[in-house]
Write an enzyme that holds these catalytic residues in place. Structure first.
Site, PDB file in Angstrom:
ATOM      1  N   LYS A 197      12.957  30.232  30.546  1.00 51.66           N
ATOM      2  CA  LYS A 197      14.118  31.002  31.000  1.00 51.66           C
ATOM      3  C   LYS A 197      14.782  30.451  32.251  1.00 51.66           C
ATOM      4  O   LYS A 197      14.118  30.137  33.230  1.00 51.66           O
ATOM      5  CB  LYS A 197      13.692  32.446  31.294  1.00 51.66           C
ATOM      6  CG  LYS A 197      13.243  33.214  30.057  1.00 51.66           C
ATOM      7  CD  LYS A 197      12.796  34.597  30.488  1.00 51.66           C
ATOM      8  CE  LYS A 197      12.492  35.472  29.290  1.00 51.66           C
ATOM      9  NZ  LYS A 197      12.022  36.791  29.723  1.00 51.66           N
ATOM     10  N   GLY A 353       1.071  26.346  37.001  1.00 47.57           N
ATOM     11  CA  GLY A 353       1.336  26.881  35.667  1.00 47.57           C
ATOM     12  C   GLY A 353       1.164  25.860  34.551  1.00 47.57           C
ATOM     13  O   GLY A 353       0.204  25.097  34.517  1.00 47.57           O
TER      14      GLY A 353
END
Length: 395
Positions: A197, A353
């Site tokens: 996103k 991440g």
């Protein structure tokens, strides 16, 4: 801020907030011990000084109190091996068990408390809960950068009950490396932003436009940029409410003299799975019913050349659905390019991440300058936000 090397732990019990939120398989075996490895030097320094360590962490997201699968007891044997001493375990983090084990802890010994998030008070930043934790040790050490953006009881509130507060090696390295990239980068400086996103990365992109020479956009978020330019993106990921924003970001990049690169071709599939039919098309020409799942070969070549000729590289987010082997080439190629840039005397920071997972899974963790364990905390720090866990350590 007191650093670990400035403090002598002789005769002290250090209450250490670590980030041992590690992935476990069905047999409760650790599948990635990066975070444990990262925290080991901090624990060893405390023990070498003649201190003892009381470790506290969360694991997963337990909903209502204790859950067997989120117990930290499954980490004990790995930690004992790592620290070279038998790690004691408290079934609770603030109950009688924890209090008596902490009270009896001798220099050179380590105690692991059970999951902090078995108590809702942890995430609520409850002061009474933080005070109970504080009574277990003499000095507070925070080495959990990955949770520093949360004002939880163990990461922030507990610090107010200690005269001595110390920044652990992981926390210090994360802050030092982020600062190096933000305030002292060698040129050319390239940032690679991927992931699903645009909305997750707006603030960091805006901040980076004042810092970088090149900004590479890949992954799911690139299709929002493509659609905004009038391209056909089929069933690819898209944030329709962010189309205007992507145009603004491109305008800002242009105004600041930053070269913004988007994929020119893409690997598409007719279904979201590894075995789906797939082909490579121009990024603006994805047919209806198909979705982009990775960057294509022309893009891989172009992005690689930019990265390899950079002297500072920041990478956050994959180039495609790298969990599926057929759509991992883009992410793998970027990882290889970052390694090459590093070998050419560049500085590379991998932003936690999925990017950290990709680098570590490929065995490149030692071949880049720094792999952050921070993820969300690193992004917030780079966006210019004050991290409560960092602010709590400041004198």
């Amino acid at each position: 801020m007191n650093t670990l090397d400035q403090f002598n732990f002789e005769g002290k019990k250090a209450l250490v907030r670590v980030d041992f939120n590690v992935p476990l398989n069905a047999e409760f075996e650790i599948t990635d011990d990066t975070r444990i490895k990262a925290a080991t030097p901090t624990i060893k320094k405390i023990l070498a000084d003649g201190g003892s360590a009381i470790l506290m962490s969360h694991l997963g997201r337990p909903k209502n109190g204790p859950e067997e699968k989120f117990s930290l007891k499954y980490l004990v044997s790995t930690l004992s091996e790592r620290f070279g001493t038998e790690v004691k375990f408290a079934e609770d983090c603030v109950g009688e068990d924890a209090v008596s084990l902490a009270a009896g802890l001798q220099p050179g010994e380590v105690l692991l408390l059970n999951n902090l998030r078995f108590y809702k008070e942890e995430t609520k930043g409850d002061e009474a809960f933080a005070e109970k934790l504080s009574k277990l040790g003499d000095v507070y050490v925070n080495d959990a950068f990955g949770t520093a953006h949360r004002a939880h009881a163990s990461t922030t509130i507990v610090a107010k009950f200690f005269a001595d507060k110390v920044c652990g090696y992981v926390m210090q390295a994360e802050l030092d490396n982020a600062e190096k990239v933000l305030n002292n980068p060698q040129r050319p400086f390239t940032a690679i932003m991927g992931g699903a996103k645009v909305s997750d990365k707006i603030l960091i992109i805006e901040k980076l436009l004042d810092k970088v020479d090149n900004l590479i956009i890949g992954g799911g978020m690139s299709y929002t940029f493509t659609k905004a330019k009038g391209g056909n993106i089929g069933n690819s990921l898209c944030e329709n409410d962010k189309l205007e924003l992507t145009k603004e970001l491109e305008e800002k990049a242009k105004a600041k003299g930053v070269k913004l690169y988007l994929p020119s071709d893409t690997v598409i599939a007719d279904d979201f799975n590894n075995e789906a039919n797939r082909q490579t098309v121009g990024n603006q020409d994805i047919p209806d019913g198909w979705m982009g799942l990775d960057i294509g070969p022309d893009t891989r070549k172009q992005f690689s050349e930019i990265v390899e000729s950079s002297k500072t590289v920041l990478w956050n987010g994959p180039m495609g659905v790298f969990e599926f082997p057929n759509y991992a080439k883009g992410t793998d190629t970027i990882a290889e390019s970052v390694v090459k840039a590093t070998e050419n005397d560049g500085f590379s920071l991998i932003g936690g991440g999925d990017s950290a997972s990709a680098i570590n899974n490929l065995g490149y963790g030692e071949k880049v300058s720094y792999v952050s364990t921070g993820g969300g905390a690193l992004l917030e720090y780079m966006e210019g936000k004050v991290l409560p866990g960092v602010a709590a350590l400041e004198n």
